[in-house]
Design a protein around this motif. Structure first.
Motif, mmCIF file in Angstrom:
data_model
loop_
_atom_site.group_PDB
_atom_site.id
_atom_site.type_symbol
_atom_site.label_atom_id
_atom_site.label_comp_id
_atom_site.label_asym_id
_atom_site.label_seq_id
_atom_site.Cartn_x
_atom_site.Cartn_y
_atom_site.Cartn_z
ATOM 1 N N ASN A 249 2.961 115.568 -25.477
ATOM 2 C CA ASN A 249 4.317 115.355 -24.965
ATOM 3 C C ASN A 249 4.482 115.860 -23.534
ATOM 4 N N THR A 250 3.403 115.940 -22.770
ATOM 5 C CA THR A 250 3.468 116.363 -21.373
ATOM 6 C C THR A 250 3.765 115.152 -20.498
ATOM 7 N N PRO A 251 4.705 115.262 -19.546
ATOM 8 C CA PRO A 251 4.970 114.132 -18.641
ATOM 9 C C PRO A 251 3.691 113.719 -17.913
ATOM 10 N N THR A 252 3.533 112.444 -17.714
ATOM 11 C CA THR A 252 2.311 111.919 -17.095
ATOM 12 C C THR A 252 2.652 111.185 -15.806
ATOM 13 N N ILE A 253 1.616 110.939 -15.025
ATOM 14 C CA ILE A 253 1.751 110.121 -13.817
ATOM 15 C C ILE A 253 0.456 109.352 -13.651
ATOM 16 N N SER A 254 0.543 108.142 -13.171
ATOM 17 C CA SER A 254 -0.634 107.280 -13.055
ATOM 18 C C SER A 254 -1.206 107.340 -11.643
ATOM 19 N N TYR A 255 -2.445 106.900 -11.526
ATOM 20 C CA TYR A 255 -3.085 106.837 -10.205
ATOM 21 C C TYR A 255 -2.330 105.891 -9.269
ATOM 22 N N PRO A 256 -1.925 104.687 -9.704
ATOM 23 C CA PRO A 256 -1.153 103.823 -8.794
ATOM 24 C C PRO A 256 0.143 104.476 -8.325
ATOM 25 N N ALA A 257 0.797 105.247 -9.203
ATOM 26 C CA ALA A 257 2.033 105.918 -8.785
ATOM 27 C C ALA A 257 1.750 106.945 -7.698
ATOM 28 N N LEU A 258 0.632 107.664 -7.821
ATOM 29 C CA LEU A 258 0.269 108.632 -6.783
ATOM 30 C C LEU A 258 0.015 107.929 -5.454
ATOM 31 N N ILE A 259 -0.691 106.818 -5.485
ATOM 32 C CA ILE A 259 -0.986 106.086 -4.252
ATOM 33 C C ILE A 259 0.295 105.540 -3.646
ATOM 34 N N ILE B 287 -2.996 116.857 -8.488
ATOM 35 C CA ILE B 287 -1.754 117.065 -9.267
ATOM 36 C C ILE B 287 -1.165 118.449 -8.968
ATOM 37 N N CYS B 288 -1.366 118.935 -7.762
ATOM 38 C CA CYS B 288 -0.752 120.196 -7.296
ATOM 39 C C CYS B 288 -1.026 121.354 -8.249
ATOM 40 N N GLN B 289 -2.250 121.412 -8.768
ATOM 41 C CA GLN B 289 -2.595 122.473 -9.705
ATOM 42 C C GLN B 289 -3.078 123.738 -9.013
ATOM 43 N N GLU B 290 -3.412 123.662 -7.720
ATOM 44 C CA GLU B 290 -3.865 124.853 -7.016
ATOM 45 C C GLU B 290 -3.667 124.660 -5.522
ATOM 46 N N ARG C 160 -13.818 116.731 -3.461
ATOM 47 C CA ARG C 160 -13.183 115.496 -3.947
ATOM 48 C C ARG C 160 -12.546 115.727 -5.310
ATOM 49 N N PRO C 161 -11.231 115.484 -5.455
ATOM 50 C CA PRO C 161 -10.595 115.610 -6.778
ATOM 51 C C PRO C 161 -11.211 114.647 -7.772
ATOM 52 N N ALA C 162 -11.132 114.999 -9.032
ATOM 53 C CA ALA C 162 -11.797 114.207 -10.073
ATOM 54 C C ALA C 162 -11.278 112.771 -10.120
ATOM 55 N N VAL C 163 -10.000 112.579 -9.852
ATOM 56 C CA VAL C 163 -9.413 111.250 -9.966
ATOM 57 C C VAL C 163 -9.580 110.442 -8.688
ATOM 58 N N CYS C 164 -10.105 111.051 -7.637
ATOM 59 C CA CYS C 164 -10.143 110.421 -6.313
ATOM 60 C C CYS C 164 -11.363 109.526 -6.162
ATOM 61 N N PRO C 165 -11.204 108.221 -5.887
ATOM 62 C CA PRO C 165 -12.357 107.351 -5.624
ATOM 63 C C PRO C 165 -13.059 107.775 -4.335
ATOM 64 N N GLN C 166 -14.322 107.433 -4.222
ATOM 65 C CA GLN C 166 -15.105 107.848 -3.057
ATOM 66 C C GLN C 166 -14.512 107.289 -1.766
ATOM 67 N N GLY C 167 -14.043 106.036 -1.810
ATOM 68 C CA GLY C 167 -13.471 105.443 -0.602
ATOM 69 C C GLY C 167 -12.237 106.182 -0.112
ATOM 70 N N LEU C 168 -11.418 106.640 -1.052
ATOM 71 C CA LEU C 168 -10.223 107.376 -0.674
ATOM 72 C C LEU C 168 -10.590 108.765 -0.155
ATOM 73 N N TYR C 169 -11.637 109.358 -0.750
ATOM 74 C CA TYR C 169 -12.077 110.671 -0.259
ATOM 75 C C TYR C 169 -12.634 110.555 1.165
ATOM 76 N N GLU C 170 -13.279 109.429 1.460
ATOM 77 C CA GLU C 170 -13.770 109.231 2.829
ATOM 78 C C GLU C 170 -12.614 109.115 3.809
ATOM 79 N N LEU C 171 -11.478 108.574 3.373
ATOM 80 C CA LEU C 171 -10.287 108.572 4.222
ATOM 81 C C LEU C 171 -9.835 110.006 4.504
#
Length: 818
Positions: free
Chosen positions: A628-638, A744-747, A777-788
């Motif tokens: 029951n934890t609120p979630t957020i998707s990768y597209p929403a973050l982008i 996700i602003c965890q640290e 690189r965050p776990a959810v971050c694609p390599q292309g986005l990390y290169e940005l």
């Protein structure tokens, strides 16, 4: 003190016999070479010499000497008392392991007498009280040996230890060196044997120290005497930290009813006034070697939890629980190299190499008693080499600077272009912490290309060269909340938005106070509500608020007693912010300037700031939501990131420099349709500037010598080292902000580095020798986005992407990445 590591200004005394014997000649070589009180010393010992270290230090050794003065002085102290304080208010008398508080001093004027402090002291201020067995004159020279108490633990609360009755032998398992208070079976407000650096052995009856009682090395509790199934210990730290690991050294002599605890439950409190985290973090302890009676360190992962106060329940596995030491691995851990940085950046007390080698460098390990000087020699050689390299770098930079000034060579646009001046005014946040009321101010003057525009700007002060990407003069605004977010161009009449209509005057009675968001030296920021905004004909109704609903607003209020300069800055801020009209920038809605106090009213978003919004969510997994934890998707973050990039693209088009871009300075609202309906997942993001004024984010800002505060973990290397704030440095901060969002602003960024190490890492970017540290690189971050992200952190600011490119990348490419 003689080498000036502890400056004379930090040494005071209750009195002095003369000017030459005052407590002010420790590093100058002047005076009579010692402190002598004004009158004779009585056996009671009321005269004292005081050293202020400005921050907590771990002190393991003290030295004293008399006033030799080339054979002319004959005064010395045969004994003395030590008192210390961690806050400057509560003073504690030091006692050795047997309860004696009188320390043996000197027998003559010239010999140096060193005293190994057992137990060691954790203190910010230390006082020496010379004693005498009769009325006599004394003089004293002192020296302290220790290191910065980087653990940050200032007190722990625990039940009083119990006595174990063995055949013919009582075993006292009390915390005999605890320096706090004891009431109703609880010890609180102090430190003791759980952090003295001494680890107990396998047999708790045998002790590391001679001539002490059995059980001395352990603090122990009986399940029966305690009347409950767990031991509750609370740990208080100086400031919020990110905790990764807790190590507990526990006894396991099961043949006598002593076992390692079965599990630990920990609660975390981010601040003194914050609520405890929920639910508790439960850490079971595997008990595979129950037949092994050896004492052992138990390492417990804390998962990077941020907190200032921890409360841990240690559950009994048998009749007795015995703990010798508890230490933490947190985001503030200090390594050796940043200690050297402290020598350069901090005017508070630090330590000479010989002093540093004389004590345990990290409490939590057994106290070293090795007299070998090899370590000191090795460290001295290393620091000497580093000092030499820094001197060479300084000479090279100095030569390049003068070449530019004298026209003998061209200076790269990456070199020093802007200078910082640090104001001395302070801000009180919630009346508990002192922070700078403004960032360092950037001053610029036009070069030859700008002579045709002379006189059109709102502010000019000749101090440095204009950065190559600036098209106009830059000024820095003093925000009433204590921050100085935007460095903005002085808009000429031809600038976009220069002909903006004056803002409406809003009636004060329409503002309904809800809560206080923050406070600065010159004013406050309040969250307010306007119940019927559509009834105000002068208010430009925000497009994202449904009619009939109340409008949340942030109100910056200037104190009536503010200086004339503060009032002028306030009105200048109103004038410039009124020109910022973009869907992703918080809008200035109106003002109250017809009478005091002056107010400006800006939008506020119903979901609060982005940092808090994301930190209470988990990334949406393909398997679906859980717990029951609120979630957020990768597209929403982008989508959120692209909105931030869009807002920054607008600011950069006006040559505005934000200087504090981070998730704490982005507000979140619901995306709404024409009729005001909530569309659900996607959220509307707007860039704001409230972060610094909020006590919640005080830990995100680094205080320089008690004055300026800077968000160094978001700042480009040239900002930290050169004070060079540009659109390119905002791009760097955007990369860090994007990293925050995908984590996700965890640290905190660089949570495994201290503030000093972050500054040192900026130096590695400057030296560009391949030793700089990047955010992983965050776990959810694609390599292309990390290169940005990596391109945003390019050493060469000209090679960093523009916000227009970043916005295009996030809207067109990043959405398709997995």
């Amino acid at each position: 003190m003689e080498d000036g590591t502890i400056p004379d200004s930090d040494i005071t005394a209750s009195s002095a016999w003369s000017d030459s014997t005052e407590a002010k000649h420790g590093s100058t070589g002047e005076g009579d070479g010692a402190w002598c009180p004004a009158g004779a010393v009585f056996p009671s010992g009321s005269e004292y010499l005081q050293i202020d270290l400005h921050k907590l230090h771990f002190l393991a050794l003290v030295g004293t000497q008399g006033r030799h003065a080339d054979g002319h002085g004959q005064e010395f102290a045969r004994s003395y008392r030590l008192r210390y304080s961690r806050d400057g208010e509560k003073w504690i008398t030091w006692k050795d392991r047997w309860g004696q508080d009188v320390v043996s001093g000197n027998e003559n004027t010239y010999d140096i007498v060193l005293k190994d402090l057992g137990p060691p002291i954790v203190a910010r201020m230390v006082r020496f009280y010379p004693l005498a067995d009769r009325v006599m004159s004394v003089c004293l020279r002192v020296e302290l040996y220790g290191c910065v108490w980087d653990d940050g633990l200032k007190a722990y609360t625990a039940p009083v230890g119990h006595v174990m009755q063995l055949p013919g032998m009582p075993v006292y398992l009390n915390d005999s060196t605890y320096d706090g208070s004891t009431e109703q079976g609880m010890q609180f407000g102090g430190l003791g044997q759980l952090c003295d650096g001494v680890l107990g052995g396998d047999d708790f009856i045998q002790t590391k120290e001679l001539r002490v009682w059995p059980g001395y090395d352990y603090l122990g509790w009986s399940r029966e005497a305690l009347g409950q199934g767990s031991v509750d210990i609370e740990f208080h730290f100086e400031r919020p930290r990110v905790f990764h690991n807790m190590q507990v050294h526990s006894n396991n002599r099961h043949t006598q009813g002593v076992r390692v605890f079965s599990k630990v439950e920990c609660l975390f409190k981010p601040g003194i006034l914050q609520p405890w985290s929920s639910p508790a973090l439960t850490l079971p302890v595997p008990l595979e070697d129950l037949k092994d009676p050896s004492s052992r360190p138990i390492s417990l992962p804390l998962g990077g939890q941020p907190a200032q106060i921890l409360r841990c329940k240690f559950y009994f596995a048998d009749r007795w629980l015995l703990i010798s030491e508890i230490s933490f691995l947190s985001g503030r851990k200090l390594l050796f190299f940043p200690l050297f940085l402290t020598f350069m950046t901090d005017n508070t007390a630090s330590w000479t190499l010989s002093e540093f080698a004389a004590v345990t460098p990290r409490p939590g390990l057994p106290v070293a008693k090795d007299d070998s000087s090899n370590t000191a020699i090795l460290i001295g050689c290393l620091v000497g080499i580093i000092l030499l390299l820094l001197a060479v770098i300084a000479v090279i930079l100095w030569r390049q600077y003068w070449k530019k000034i004298l026209g003998k060579g061209s200076l790269s646009s990456d070199e020093l272009r802007v200078h910082l001046s640090v104001p001395s005014d302070n801000v009180v946040i919630n009346n508990t912490h002192s922070y700078s009321s403004r960032y360092q101010r950037i001053h610029t003057f036009p070069d030859d290309r700008d002579h045709d525009r002379e006189g059109e700007g709102e502010y000019q002060e000749p101090s440095a060269l204009v950065p190559h990407y600036a098209e106009a003069d830059i000024v820095s605004l003093q925000g009433v909340s204590g921050n100085n977010t935007y460095a903005v161009p002085a808009l000429a009449s031809s600038s976009p938005g220069a002909d903006a209509a004056p803002l409406p005057e809003l009636p004060r009675q329409c503002l309904i106070f809800k809560e206080k968001l923050g406070e600065g030296q010159f004013g406050e920021v309040h969250l307010c509500e306007i119940e019927n905004p559509q009834d105000l004909p002068t208010l430009e109704f925000p497009f994202n608020v449904r009619k009939g609903r109340p409008l949340l607003v942030a109100v910056k209020i200037l104190r009536p007693d503010a200086s004339k300069n503060a009032r002028n800055d306030f009105l200048k801020e109103v004038k410039i912010l009124s020109r910022l009209k973009d869907p992703n920038i918080i809008r200035l809605l109106g003002v109250c300037v017809s009478s005091d106090p002056l107010c400006m009213v800006t939008e506020y978003m119903e979901c609060g700031d982005l940092n808090q919004y994301l930190s209470h969510r988990v990334l949406l997994d393909k398997t679906g939501p859980s717990h029951n934890t609120p979630t957020i998707s990768y597209p929403a973050l982008i989508s959120m990131a692209s909105q931030i990039a869009s807002g920054m693209k607008f600011l950069s088009s006006l040559n505005f420099v934000h200087r504090d871009l981070a998730t704490r300075n982005c507000l979140v609202g619901g995306e709404r349709g024409e009729n005001g309906e909530d569309r659900g997942g996607e959220r509307h993001i707007k860039i704001a500037d409230f972060g610094m004024s909020r006590n919640l984010y005080a830990g995100d800002y680094y205080r320089i010598q008690g004055r300026a505060v800077l968000p160094i973990r978001w700042m480009a290397w040239e900002c930290i080292l050169m004070g060079k704030f540009t659109t390119a440095s905002d791009v760097w901060a955007f990369g860090v902000t994007l990293w925050e969002m995908l984590s996700i602003c965890q640290e905190q960024p660089y949570c495994n580095l201290t503030d000093e190490q972050v500054i040192d890492n900026a130096g590695e970017f400057f030296r560009d020798q391949g030793r700089q540290v990047y955010l992983s690189r965050p776990a959810v971050c694609p390599q292309g986005l990390y290169e940005l992200m990596l391109s945003c952190w390019n050493r060469d600011c000209k090679l960093r992407p523009t916000f227009a490119y970043i916005h295009s990348f996030l809207t067109e490419d990043a959405m398709n990445m997995v």
